[in-house]
Design an enzyme around this catalytic site. Sequence first.
Site, PDB file in Angstrom:
ATOM      1  CG  ASP A  64      -9.134  22.099   2.005  1.00  0.00           C
ATOM      2  OD1 ASP A  64      -9.608  23.084   2.599  1.00  0.00           O
ATOM      3  OD2 ASP A  64      -9.443  20.932   2.321  1.00  0.00           O
ATOM      4  CG  HIS A  65     -12.839  24.603   1.698  1.00  0.00           C
ATOM      5  ND1 HIS A  65     -12.186  23.565   2.294  1.00  0.00           N
ATOM      6  CD2 HIS A  65     -14.140  24.223   1.608  1.00  0.00           C
ATOM      7  CE1 HIS A  65     -13.050  22.592   2.543  1.00  0.00           C
ATOM      8  NE2 HIS A  65     -14.243  22.968   2.137  1.00  0.00           N
ATOM      9  CG  ASP A 119     -15.465  19.670   5.208  1.00  0.00           C
ATOM     10  OD1 ASP A 119     -15.274  20.751   4.633  1.00  0.00           O
ATOM     11  OD2 ASP A 119     -16.026  18.695   4.650  1.00  0.00           O
ATOM     12  NE  ARG A 379     -22.764  18.310   0.777  1.00  0.00           N
ATOM     13  CZ  ARG A 379     -22.151  18.566   1.922  1.00  0.00           C
ATOM     14  NH1 ARG A 379     -21.376  19.633   2.035  1.00  0.00           N
ATOM     15  NH2 ARG A 379     -22.339  17.784   2.960  1.00  0.00           N
ATOM     16  CB  SER A 533     -21.702  22.631   4.458  1.00  0.00           C
ATOM     17  OG  SER A 533     -22.205  23.747   5.164  1.00  0.00           O
ATOM     18  NE  ARG A 535     -21.284  26.220   3.949  1.00  0.00           N
ATOM     19  CZ  ARG A 535     -21.613  26.100   2.662  1.00  0.00           C
ATOM     20  NH1 ARG A 535     -22.491  26.882   2.110  1.00  0.00           N
ATOM     21  NH2 ARG A 535     -21.045  25.183   1.907  1.00  0.00           N
TER      22      ARG A 535
HETATM   23  C1  MIC Z   1     -18.898  21.731   1.561  1.00  0.00           C
HETATM   24  O1  MIC Z   1     -18.567  20.760   0.898  1.00  0.00           O
HETATM   25  O2  MIC Z   1     -20.045  22.212   1.529  1.00  0.00           O
HETATM   26  C2  MIC Z   1     -17.872  22.386   2.462  1.00  0.00           C
HETATM   27  C3  MIC Z   1     -17.558  23.711   1.890  1.00  0.00           C
HETATM   28  O3  MIC Z   1     -16.695  21.625   2.464  1.00  0.00           O
HETATM   29  C4  MIC Z   1     -18.457  22.471   3.872  1.00  0.00           C
HETATM   30  C5  MIC Z   1     -17.625  23.225   4.816  1.00  0.00           C
HETATM   31  C6  MIC Z   1     -17.746  24.719   4.680  1.00  0.00           C
HETATM   32  O4  MIC Z   1     -18.828  25.232   4.392  1.00  0.00           O
HETATM   33  O5  MIC Z   1     -16.736  25.374   4.872  1.00  0.00           O
HETATM   34  C7  MIC Z   1     -18.761  21.110   4.499  1.00  0.00           C
HETATM   35  O6  MIC Z   1     -18.915  20.133   3.788  1.00  0.00           O
HETATM   36  O7  MIC Z   1     -18.918  21.028   5.716  1.00  0.00           O
HETATM   37 FE1  SF4 Z   2     -14.023  20.683  -0.476  1.00  0.00          FE
HETATM   38 FE2  SF4 Z   2     -16.397  20.249   0.646  1.00  0.00          FE
HETATM   39 FE3  SF4 Z   2     -16.060  19.971  -1.982  1.00  0.00          FE
HETATM   40 FE4  SF4 Z   2     -14.958  18.245  -0.358  1.00  0.00          FE
HETATM   41  S1  SF4 Z   2     -17.137  18.584  -0.642  1.00  0.00           S
HETATM   42  S2  SF4 Z   2     -13.990  19.204  -2.108  1.00  0.00           S
HETATM   43  S3  SF4 Z   2     -14.387  19.501   1.385  1.00  0.00           S
HETATM   44  S4  SF4 Z   2     -15.890  21.854  -0.810  1.00  0.00           S
END
Ligand code: MIC
Ligand code: SF4
Length: 641
Positions: A64-65, A119, A379, A533, A535
């Site tokens: 999905d990312h 995540d 975010r 996140s 990550r």
């Molecule tokens: C995000 O919303 O920052 C992400 C991208 O979904 C991350 C995961 C990632 O960095 O792959 C998260 O929320 O953990």
């Molecule tokens: Fe994707 Fe993270 Fe954004 Fe949710 S917050 S849509 S999991 S990148």
Amino acid sequence: MGQNIVEKILATHLVEGDPVPGKEIAIRIDQTLLQDATGTMACLEFEAMGVPRVKVDPAVVYVDHNMLQVGFENADDHRFLQTFAAKHGMYFSKPGNGICHQVHLQRFAVPGKTLLGSDSHTPMAGALGMLAIGAGGLDVAMAMAGEPYHLIMPKVVLVRLTGRLGPWVSGKDVILELLRRLSVKGGVGKIFEFGGDGLQSLDILQRAPIANMIAELGATSAVFPSDELTRRFLRAQKREDQWVPLAADPDASYDEVIEIDLSTLEPLIARPSSPDNVVPVREVAGTPVAQVCVGSCQNSSYRDLRVVAEVLNGQTVHPSVSLTITPGSRQVYEMVARDGTLAQLIKAGARILEASCGPCIGMGQAPPTGGVSVRTFNRNFPGRSGTPNDLVYLASPEVAAVAALTGRITDPRELGDPPRVDEPEEYIVDDRLILPPSPEPERVEILRGPNIKPVPIPEPMPETLRGRVLLKVGDNITTDHILPAGAKVLPLRSNIPAISEYVYHHVDPGFVQRAKEWGGGFIVGGTNYGQGSSREHAAIAPRYLGVRFVVAKSFARIHWNNLVNFGILPLTFANEEDYEAIQQGEEWEIPEVRRRLMAGEPLVLRNVATGKEIPVQHQLTPRQIEMVLDGGLLAHIRRRG
Ligand code: MIC
Ligand code: SF4
């Protein structure tokens, strides 16, 4: 003494420890969730453990990312994940099936069970009464291998909801209110359990955004009861048989209680560039808007899209606004396509994107320079949208839709009666894009692209740690600061040497060069270091560049764990004012760090030139001390089996 919901779930899942706030416990994990941006690494880590089949059911991996395919990298990762899942016993949710948290809620979440996901927004499944926790990929890989998940027992906070939401106010405003009151670090070390009469008016599609954005408080999780509304949702998803009731006992006790009278809430909005920068919409009304984005795992449900379509209702998006819509899942997409909602949105001039994270992670749709973007996302960290100095506001679908129409941030209550959107009696259920594991795993060949590189395994910690201050940063540094996402960097998630070139890229473009010249070193941080996140790349890549420890005023939970998992020692100042005494470029050491950690003796940071000493502390358990000394969890497994 009665039990609260968290205690009830723990009672059936606790494997080790005493569930007393601040003490380490271990819990059994029922389900796991991976997504593609963190998943390739997690799969490589699982592979390094040498376990042939996953030991949880279901283990799901979503794509999905990393959906933009401007080169071969993302497509190669998708194929790797698909073949890996088939071979090792996981379900694979194909690109196009939707955003992990939306699909998991719709198709997999079960009340009373535990979920660990790589995540940070994994707690969204808590809307259905699950104990769902976000973690680094390595922790999830361990859970896939059947290991219990270790965590520090959080405090349990009851959020008692009373009253009913007023017109134009929705679930998003409840979580924005919590962020307004508590800030992005107000939830660290806490699980938020929701209760009270107000819940009766919040269906699952209103609860889900609240549980999702609990991550923005830094909280460990959010849990809702499993009640008749939960049952109704599961019935509509054609899986009522998975419903079980779950409620706190009337005499349950909590570590803290927060009261919210829903009827007193008004439409809220988070201003740039932090999710806790919350004000009533009326305070920023009139601000011109260049872009409106509806979507992300947070607000992309069938309800959310219906609300937007009803607000637009035959009118056209304001000439100066670009409106994008990303449905949360294929289920939502198909439903809005069939019932005419999609046509309404297209007619109004919306730009319809595929069901994915998309603009939320900077995978396209960066806003124009100096232009305000109103997003229904969770975010708005600086630059996350892809535009430097971006101006991203976070709000409900109601507020976003009205801004798209008027071209300005507008208090939606000015429009008169709100649209009425009810949860559907029945969702379209079609799981054909969720591929089950192969019945013949021995015949499946895992396909790896050239960008997929092995996970580096760090060296053990030396007797004395010495290094220069590579960077000193302030409070609330996010993992987006440490290692940005976006269309350019995300395709490198499976290649640590390549992605390491982007550590602190936007904060200090000289960081990587310095780290290479100085042979590594350490970082000094303020409060809530590493928020956001999950990550683990924000730990693996700095470690790859030779970062051996981080000294901060305090840490965010997931990042702290990721540092430990990859052999970086997370330390806090014994006296916060000592933060002032350290400057970039200075050389400091932690004498006899190995011996002192093992002996449980206090640690000091000593300035190599002046001899000045600063006391520092760590929160490592004996298990974690062994891990960091060995160079992190993988090195630890390799050394000790
Ligand atoms: C995000 O919303 O920052 C992400 C991208 O979904 C991350 C995961 C990632 O960095 O792959 C998260 O929320 O953990
Ligand atoms: Fe994707 Fe993270 Fe954004 Fe949710 S917050 S849509 S999991 S990148």
